[in-house]
Design an enzyme around this catalytic site. Structure first.
Site, PDB file in Angstrom:
ATOM      1  N   SER A 123     -51.477  40.924  82.800  1.00  0.00           N
ATOM      2  CA  SER A 123     -50.256  41.412  82.170  1.00  0.00           C
ATOM      3  C   SER A 123     -50.116  42.916  82.329  1.00  0.00           C
ATOM      4  CB  SER A 123     -50.273  41.066  80.680  1.00  0.00           C
ATOM      5  OG  SER A 123     -49.234  41.727  79.982  1.00  0.00           O
ATOM      6  N   TYR A 148     -53.507  41.341  72.331  1.00  0.00           N
ATOM      7  CA  TYR A 148     -53.084  40.589  73.512  1.00  0.00           C
ATOM      8  C   TYR A 148     -53.468  41.338  74.787  1.00  0.00           C
ATOM      9  CZ  TYR A 148     -50.049  38.834  77.190  1.00  0.00           C
ATOM     10  OH  TYR A 148     -49.576  38.352  78.389  1.00  0.00           O
TER      11      TYR A 148
END
Length: 326
Positions: A123, A148
């Protein structure tokens, strides 16, 4: 090939795209929260194209058994808990899904498919808090702004270790803010369009000042397809390599909302709130490495992508029902 997270937004599109090109795809997904009904709707749309196994990639023995039986040449690992904000309220779920799930795939491949290639999703969140400049794969990524982001950076580090220790061939894709048909209802493109079309308030954090590199799902499909079909392209002597998959431009959230208003033909009712913890103010990716190695030129035409998404959303009753039934 095996593809985890087949009922997720990106997994659904990658599975459909590869199947359409004649690849045999076995999809794995446990169809759990969040968006369980939407995942089922995506899977229903895929049912004639792929073989499907309902299972949990965080069970090491189950994953090992699947990899052993399938003996895949390629594993595409997309299963994860996505999103920065929910990682604040469900930290253990994120650690289990993202860290343990990735490790289970690595271990299963080491034991039962050591010559296979792994393509996995990382990501843009790993780049942390920045305000200017294009993000490049060689930049420092040691200050994640959310749990995250930390789990995704952890995946990259685990993959580096398995590449070095066991020669496991891997490519990590740092996906920026991906949008498109069958997307996630909690992301800005879907949530804004849904609000505008249905006369509900759209929540605009910090007045829409945050800027994002909005990335068309079609570019993700193109990148994965190129990597699958051209295994000798790039740097075969490097067992683990990371690529940005991004549009290459930065658009403010306020500008995105204006694009959605134009595509919908109506104005939004807006509620302004402070930015949640963990949100980053800016992303902008450099895709030169992907272009040099695989010839992929990504699109920065966010307005055109928004128009396609709104047209799809107007005519997607099954997806809308599934999203609103959650």
């Amino acid at each position: 090939m095996l593809l985890t997270g087949a009922a997720g937004f990106i997994g659904f599109h990658v599975a459909a795209g590869l199947a359409a090109r004649g690849h045999e795809v076995t999809g794995i997904d446990h169809l759990g929260e969040p968006f369980r009904r939407l995942k089922q709707a995506r899977l229903d749309a895929l049912s004639a194209s792929i073989r499907f196994i309902r299972d949990d990639v965080t069970d090491p023995e189950r994953v090992a058994g699947i990899v052993h039986d399938a003996a895949p040449a390629i594993v595409i690992h997309l299963a994860a808990r996505a999103g920065v904000r929910d990682s604040l309220s469900a930290p253990f779920a994120y650690l289990r899904a993202n860290e343990l799930g990735h490790l289970c795939v690595l271990e299963a491949m080491r034991r039962h498919a050591p010559d296979a290639r792994l393509i996995y999703a990382s990501s843009s969140a790993v780049y942390g808090v920045r305000h200017v400049g294009l993000f490049r794969e060689d930049d420092r990524v040691d200050e994640p702004a959310s749990l995250y982001a930390a789990t995704k950076r952890g995946n990259e580090l685990a993959s580096s270790a398995y590449a070095r220790l066991f020669g496991l061939r891997q490519i990590g894709l740092r996906l920026f803010t991906v949008y498109g048909e069958w997307g996630r209802p909690d992301m800005a493109v879907w949530s804004f369009a849904d609000a505008v079309l249905n006369g509900r308030e759209a929540t605009l954090y910090d007045g829409g000042a945050a800027r994002r590199d909005f990335t068309d799902i079609r570019d993700v499909i193109a990148a994965v397809t190129a990597i699958v079909e051209r295994p000798d392209t790039g740097h075969p002597e490097v067992p683990h390599r990371i690529y940005n998959v991004c549009g290459g431009a930065s658009t403010s959230v306020a500008e995105l909302l204006a694009m959605i208003e134009r595509a919908c033909g109506r104005r939004a009712a807006v509620r302004v709130r402070p930015s949640p913890p963990g949100d980053t103010p800016f992303t902008a990716g450099d895709s030169a490495r992907l272009r040099a190695d695989y010839g992929i030129t990504t699109s920065s035409d966010v307005a055109g992508g928004v128009e396609r998404f709104v047209a799809w959303l107007r005519n997607a009753p099954e997806a809308m029902r599934a999203a609103h039934d959650e």
